[in-house]
Design an enzyme around this catalytic site. Structure first.
Site, PDB file in Angstrom:
ATOM      1  CE1 TYR A   1      21.811 -58.086 -38.979  1.00 28.34           C
ATOM      2  CE2 TYR A   1      21.409 -55.811 -39.624  1.00 28.34           C
ATOM      3  CZ  TYR A   1      20.958 -57.101 -39.441  1.00 28.34           C
ATOM      4  OH  TYR A   1      19.650 -57.404 -39.717  1.00 28.34           O
TER       5      TYR A   1
ATOM      6  NE  ARG B   1       6.164 -36.926 -39.324  1.00 29.41           N
ATOM      7  CZ  ARG B   1       6.043 -35.652 -39.734  1.00 29.41           C
ATOM      8  NH1 ARG B   1       7.101 -34.869 -39.755  1.00 29.41           N
ATOM      9  NH2 ARG B   1       4.877 -35.165 -40.112  1.00 29.41           N
TER      10      ARG B   1
ATOM     11  CE  LYS C   1      20.056 -56.731 -32.861  1.00 25.08           C
ATOM     12  NZ  LYS C   1      19.077 -57.556 -33.526  1.00 25.08           N
TER      13      LYS C   1
ATOM     14  CG  ASP D   1      26.647 -51.220 -34.985  1.00 23.46           C
ATOM     15  OD1 ASP D   1      26.371 -51.427 -33.787  1.00 23.46           O
ATOM     16  OD2 ASP D   1      25.942 -51.638 -35.927  1.00 23.46           O
TER      17      ASP D   1
HETATM   18  C1  LIG Z   1      25.613 -54.948 -34.946  1.00 17.92           C
HETATM   19  C2  LIG Z   1      24.242 -54.645 -35.459  1.00 17.92           C
HETATM   20  N1  LIG Z   1      23.979 -53.415 -35.921  1.00 17.92           N
HETATM   21  C3  LIG Z   1      22.761 -53.074 -36.399  1.00 17.92           C
HETATM   22  C4  LIG Z   1      21.742 -54.003 -36.446  1.00 17.92           C
HETATM   23  C5  LIG Z   1      20.396 -53.604 -37.007  1.00 17.92           C
HETATM   24  O1  LIG Z   1      19.505 -53.381 -35.956  1.00 17.92           O
HETATM   25  P1  LIG Z   1      17.913 -53.554 -36.053  1.00 17.92           P
HETATM   26  O2  LIG Z   1      17.639 -55.011 -36.255  1.00 17.92           O
HETATM   27  O3  LIG Z   1      17.414 -53.020 -34.746  1.00 17.92           O
HETATM   28  O4  LIG Z   1      17.461 -52.746 -37.216  1.00 17.92           O
HETATM   29  C6  LIG Z   1      21.956 -55.297 -35.969  1.00 17.92           C
HETATM   30  C7  LIG Z   1      20.874 -56.293 -36.007  1.00 17.92           C
HETATM   31  O5  LIG Z   1      21.068 -57.467 -35.746  1.00 17.92           O
HETATM   32  C8  LIG Z   1      23.248 -55.617 -35.459  1.00 17.92           C
HETATM   33  O6  LIG Z   1      23.530 -56.848 -35.010  1.00 17.92           O
END
Ligand SMILES: Cc1ncc(COP(=O)(O)O)c(C=O)c1O
Length: 394
Positions: free
Chosen positions: A113, A61, A210, A185
């Site tokens: 998101y 961890r 992604k 992000d």
């Molecule tokens: C732009 C963006 N940020 C964060 C996330 C969250 O990621 P995760 O699904 O790996 O938790 C997503 C998920 O689709 C996303 O599209």
């Protein structure tokens, strides 16, 4: 015959090109055997020679050799000093906000998101953080939204799913003027097409689920840091809150990033082709893609991104139309997520942005007829043919 020596350690440095760093940074051959791939250290604990004497690892961890290699690699790709990986993109975002304390204010983009405002509005508000949502493409509105206690600015660019851009350099300057750290992000662009730290960002987050992984076979998240203190705090959160990435998932991403450069080039090429096709299609009412010359921020896109990527949204006119076409797709897969080698098509209003509610979606312009596509790297003619036959159902 003398015993084989392990191959010399290739030093990956910032001076190397992106594709070289993707393949070599943190991915040096394994010293014991020369294996070119980083092993999956599937071990929860590590033998110690005596009390307090060990090889740098005590418990997984806290740290794990596969995870260390991935953290080195992702920091090198974004141009940060270090990175910390977590169990998902949301766990990474939660770790960033866990660096704040009750009474702090976060200024966030209004079109993120959907899971991000869900975390902010339904969990973190209960712990004394406050949030203001603002259109981050409007810098005057951003300037007005700062409060005395604003500690963090959280932005996506391009936004999901409306593909609005935020001027990275300007927002970082604004954040710093008001004493806040700016977190971007960068999931949609990947560090191949956009590196926010070069524009002044303090931290960059990704859902590694992604493009960084690229094969839709693992979940993960990363926070890339520009300061050692940030990396220390986040390592403390890994150890303390425990939402770490497993060694197997780390390995999947280490493998995925080796082809990031070539994948992104193909995603971009196919993305441009699909956006062009959709913008001329008589059944499509509007296309949102920063690579189109009529995108209101096309010039900004050219300045801060080196490609336009593979995310495109388009308006079909109604929920019924969206459903008719989505039922008909064959090459494109109807499903949540993005950034995989396969073309994924989704319906933001009922999928990624359902948590915003009807009113929340209406406020920012996400209609029931909006469809989002993450263009994969199949033969583009097959994607276009599929979209054409599916749109024929409207
Ligand atoms: C732009 C963006 N940020 C964060 C996330 C969250 O990621 P995760 O699904 O790996 O938790 C997503 C998920 O689709 C996303 O599209």
């Amino acid at each position: 015959m003398t015993a084989k020596q392990p191959p010399s350690k290739k030093q990956a440095s910032d001076k190397q090109g992106f594709a070289t760093r993707a393949i070599h940074a943190g991915q040096e051959p394994e010293p014991a055997t020369g294996a070119v791939n980083v092993p999956i250290y599937a071990s929860s604990t590590y033998v110690q020679e005596e009390i307090g004497k060990h090889k740098g690892y005590e418990y997984s961890r806290v740290s794990n050799p596969t995870r260390d290699r991935l953290e080195t690699n992702l920091a090198a790709l974004e141009g940060g000093v270090a990175s910390r990986v977590f169990a998902s993109g949301m766990a990474a975002i939660n770790a960033v906000t866990s660096m704040l304390k009750a009474g702090d204010h976060v200024l966030a983009g209004h079109n993120l998101y959907g899971g991000t405002p869900r975390l902010f509005n339904q969990v973190l508000v209960n712990f004394g953080l406050t949030f203001t949502y603002v259109d981050t493409s409007d810098l005057k509105a951003v300037e007005r939204a700062f409060e005395k206690n604003t500690r963090l600015v959280f932005v996506e660019t391009p936004t999901n799913p409306l593909m609005e851009l935020c001027d990275l350099k300007a927002i970082c300057e604004l954040g710093h003027k008001h004493g806040a750290e700016v977190v971007i992000d960068n999931t949609f662009m990947s560090p191949y097409f956009q590196r926010p730290i070069e524009f002044g960002a303090d931290m960059v987050v990704h859902s590694t689920t992604k493009f960084l992984n690229g094969h839709s076979d693992g979940l993960g998240g990363v926070v890339v840091c520009t300061k050692a203190e940030q990396a220390e705090k986040l390592a403390f959160l890994q150890k303390t809150a425990g939402a770490i990435m497993s060694p197997f998932e780390c390995w999947l991403i280490l493998r995925g990033v080796k082809t990031l450069a070539v994948r992104m080039l193909q995603h971009d090429c196919n993305g441009g082709g699909v956006a062009d096709f959709l913008s001329k299609h008589k059944k499509v009412k509007k296309v949102f893609y920063p690579g189109l010359v009529d995108h209101p921020q096309h010039e900004l896109a050219k300045r801060q991104m080196s490609g336009f990527g593979a995310l495109i949204s388009f308006e079909t006119g109604s929920l019924a139309n969206a459903n008719k076409m989505l039922r008909r797709v064959r090459v494109c897969s109807l499903g949540e997520s993005l950034g995989g080698v396969e073309t994924l098509i989704s319906h933001p209003a009922t999928m990624t942005h359902a948590a915003l509610g009807e009113e929340g979606r209406r406020k920012i312009g996400i209609t029931d007829g909006l469809v989002r596509i993450s263009v994969g790297i199949e033969d583009v003619e097959d994607i276009l043919g599929d979209l054409d036959q599916a749109l024929g159902a409207i």
